[in-house]
Scaffold this motif. Structure first.
Motif, PDB file in Angstrom:
ATOM      1  N   UNK A  49       6.741  -9.311   9.125  1.00 15.86           N
ATOM      2  CA  UNK A  49       6.983  -7.935   9.533  1.00 15.86           C
ATOM      3  C   UNK A  49       6.730  -6.981   8.364  1.00 15.86           C
ATOM      4  N   UNK A  50       7.220  -7.322   7.186  1.00 10.16           N
ATOM      5  CA  UNK A  50       6.996  -6.490   6.006  1.00 10.16           C
ATOM      6  C   UNK A  50       5.501  -6.370   5.715  1.00 10.16           C
ATOM      7  N   UNK A  51       4.764  -7.453   5.899  1.00  6.28           N
ATOM      8  CA  UNK A  51       3.318  -7.438   5.656  1.00  6.28           C
ATOM      9  C   UNK A  51       2.603  -6.535   6.656  1.00  6.28           C
ATOM     10  N   UNK A  52       3.053  -6.556   7.928  1.00  7.84           N
ATOM     11  CA  UNK A  52       2.475  -5.667   8.948  1.00  7.84           C
ATOM     12  C   UNK A  52       2.609  -4.219   8.520  1.00  7.84           C
ATOM     13  N   UNK A  53       3.794  -3.855   8.065  1.00  9.70           N
ATOM     14  CA  UNK A  53       4.040  -2.483   7.634  1.00  9.70           C
ATOM     15  C   UNK A  53       3.184  -2.139   6.416  1.00  9.70           C
ATOM     16  N   UNK A  54       3.087  -3.063   5.484  1.00  6.43           N
ATOM     17  CA  UNK A  54       2.348  -2.818   4.243  1.00  6.43           C
ATOM     18  C   UNK A  54       0.851  -2.669   4.497  1.00  6.43           C
ATOM     19  N   UNK A  55       0.311  -3.461   5.410  1.00  7.09           N
ATOM     20  CA  UNK A  55      -1.125  -3.388   5.705  1.00  7.09           C
ATOM     21  C   UNK A  55      -1.509  -2.020   6.244  1.00  7.09           C
ATOM     22  N   UNK A  56      -0.650  -1.471   7.100  1.00  9.33           N
ATOM     23  CA  UNK A  56      -0.906  -0.138   7.637  1.00  9.33           C
ATOM     24  C   UNK A  56      -0.832   0.902   6.527  1.00  9.33           C
ATOM     25  N   UNK A  57       0.191   0.796   5.690  1.00 10.88           N
ATOM     26  CA  UNK A  57       0.422   1.784   4.632  1.00 10.88           C
ATOM     27  C   UNK A  57      -0.714   1.788   3.622  1.00 10.88           C
ATOM     28  N   UNK A  58      -1.255   0.612   3.308  1.00 13.07           N
ATOM     29  CA  UNK A  58      -2.291   0.509   2.281  1.00 13.07           C
ATOM     30  C   UNK A  58      -3.697   0.715   2.828  1.00 13.07           C
ATOM     31  N   UNK A  59      -3.782   1.191   4.071  1.00 13.19           N
ATOM     32  CA  UNK A  59      -5.080   1.591   4.606  1.00 13.19           C
ATOM     33  C   UNK A  59      -5.884   0.511   5.287  1.00 13.19           C
ATOM     34  N   UNK A  60      -5.266  -0.621   5.601  1.00  6.06           N
ATOM     35  CA  UNK A  60      -6.005  -1.687   6.265  1.00  6.06           C
ATOM     36  C   UNK A  60      -6.035  -1.524   7.778  1.00  6.06           C
ATOM     37  N   UNK A  61      -5.389  -0.478   8.324  1.00  6.88           N
ATOM     38  CA  UNK A  61      -5.418  -0.173   9.756  1.00  6.88           C
ATOM     39  C   UNK A  61      -5.681   1.311   9.925  1.00  6.88           C
ATOM     40  N   UNK A  62      -6.396   1.687  11.007  1.00 11.45           N
ATOM     41  CA  UNK A  62      -6.607   3.110  11.244  1.00 11.45           C
ATOM     42  C   UNK A  62      -5.367   3.714  11.895  1.00 11.45           C
ATOM     43  N   UNK A  63      -5.338   5.038  12.028  1.00 14.27           N
ATOM     44  CA  UNK A  63      -4.162   5.736  12.539  1.00 14.27           C
ATOM     45  C   UNK A  63      -3.812   5.311  13.962  1.00 14.27           C
ATOM     46  N   UNK A  64      -4.832   5.094  14.801  1.00 15.13           N
ATOM     47  CA  UNK A  64      -4.574   4.695  16.185  1.00 15.13           C
ATOM     48  C   UNK A  64      -3.852   3.362  16.232  1.00 15.13           C
ATOM     49  N   UNK A  65      -4.317   2.407  15.436  1.00 14.55           N
ATOM     50  CA  UNK A  65      -3.680   1.095  15.403  1.00 14.55           C
ATOM     51  C   UNK A  65      -2.269   1.202  14.838  1.00 14.55           C
ATOM     52  N   UNK A  66      -2.086   2.065  13.847  1.00 13.19           N
ATOM     53  CA  UNK A  66      -0.752   2.266  13.273  1.00 13.19           C
ATOM     54  C   UNK A  66       0.204   2.808  14.329  1.00 13.19           C
ATOM     55  N   UNK A  67      -0.260   3.758  15.137  1.00 12.09           N
ATOM     56  CA  UNK A  67       0.578   4.321  16.193  1.00 12.09           C
ATOM     57  C   UNK A  67       0.916   3.269  17.242  1.00 12.09           C
ATOM     58  N   UNK A  68      -0.019   2.372  17.529  1.00 15.53           N
ATOM     59  CA  UNK A  68       0.225   1.300  18.498  1.00 15.53           C
ATOM     60  C   UNK A  68       1.267   0.316  17.979  1.00 15.53           C
ATOM     61  N   UNK A  69       1.264   0.086  16.672  1.00 18.59           N
ATOM     62  CA  UNK A  69       2.193  -0.884  16.082  1.00 18.59           C
ATOM     63  C   UNK A  69       3.587  -0.292  15.856  1.00 18.59           C
ATOM     64  N   UNK A  70       3.687   1.033  15.856  1.00 14.98           N
ATOM     65  CA  UNK A  70       4.943   1.668  15.463  1.00 14.98           C
ATOM     66  C   UNK A  70       6.126   1.227  16.314  1.00 14.98           C
ATOM     67  N   UNK A  71       6.014   1.319  17.631  1.00 12.04           N
ATOM     68  CA  UNK A  71       7.180   1.039  18.479  1.00 12.04           C
ATOM     69  C   UNK A  71       7.681  -0.396  18.336  1.00 12.04           C
TER      70      UNK A  71
END
Length: 268
Positions: free
Chosen positions: A205-227
């Motif tokens: 879970x921590x890695x999922x959050x970190x990958x988004x933060x460090x730019x490995x996911x685009x904004x749309x994917x980040x929004x999908x993962x948020x909930x």
């Protein structure tokens, strides 16, 4: 179904048929119209009352026609206990005819301005609550990476607090912060802060959050993962709080407490 029921379910975007609320004559773009759709009710933790309260709108609302099949609704709400005020904004779209007898509508966007008046229902610890609040505001503004930053901060804060509670150092001998993977493993082995449903996947879970933060996911994917990520982080927070409440109850009864003590294993 009245439109207020759909608004009360925000941020749910499921389409539903509602009673006609605009009448049957088309309204020009940019024009406002008073509507009677029932009271909007949002449940929040009122910081003034110190308890969960219903924040309720007036009976009469107003909408702005912003496109052919889209309308904007601004709602002022007051705490049922102390009358502190918040605001909510809804963008509602229609899949068919806004002026039909039972238009099919859905929530396209929703945001709340709770300022320093209210917090998300059920969250009590001030530091954690503030971070959840900031995460939701970022998400409401379509800032996926920003929302994930706050979720990761919550995870780190809860882990550090749990470490302090059992006397585990969060620093290395040279004074630098410990690697989060090793700290989490030691804290969870001692205090079981990760719910059993995903006890093996805490660092994932921590890695999922970190990958988004460090730019490995685009904004749309980040929004999908948020909930789903938010629900898992909330699960950790609630798990810690439940254990603290159990420890307090056991102590008040004079029983020897085992909460926070290492065990031979944990249920899968």
């Amino acid at each position: 179904m009245r439109l207020s029921e759909l608004l009360n379910n925000a941020p749910d975007t499921t389409s539903a048929q509602v009673e006609n609320f605009l009448g049957y004559r088309k309204i020009a773009w940019g024009k406002r119209k008073p509507i009677s759709v029932g009271r909007v009710v949002r449940n929040h933790y009122c910081l003034s009352c110190g308890d969960t309260r219903s924040f309720v709108s007036g009976e009469a609302l107003s909408c702005l026609i912003s496109a052919e099949s889209v309308l904007s609704i601004d709602v002022a709400l007051r705490c049922s206990g102390c009358e502190s005020g918040t605001e909510a904004w809804f963008l509602v779209g229609c899949g068919d005819d806004l002026y039909s007898q039972a238009p099919e509508v859905n929530l396209q966007r929703f945001t709340e301005n709770r300022r320093d008046v209210a917090a998300n229902q059920g969250l009590r610890v001030e530091q954690i609550d503030d971070l959840f609040e900031r995460a939701q505001i970022a998400f409401d503004d379509s800032l996926g990476a920003g929302a994930m930053v706050y979720l990761r901060k919550i995870f780190e804060a809860v882990t550090s607090q749990a470490a302090d509670a059992v006397g585990l150092s969060t620093r290395r001998s040279n004074g630098k912060r410990r690697d989060f993977r090793s700290l989490l493993a030691e804290v969870d082995a001692t205090s079981h802060i990760i719910p059993s449903e995903f006890s093996e996947d805490g660092y994932t879970l921590f890695s999922e959050l970190s990958e988004v933060i460090h730019g490995d996911s685009d904004e749309l994917r980040a929004l999908e993962k948020y909930d789903p990520c938010r629900r898992l982080i909330l699960g950790i927070v609630n798990n810690v709080r439940n254990r603290e409440e159990l420890a307090e109850a056991i102590t008040s009864l004079g029983w020897p407490s085992k909460v926070g003590q290492p065990t031979e294993g944990r249920a899968s």
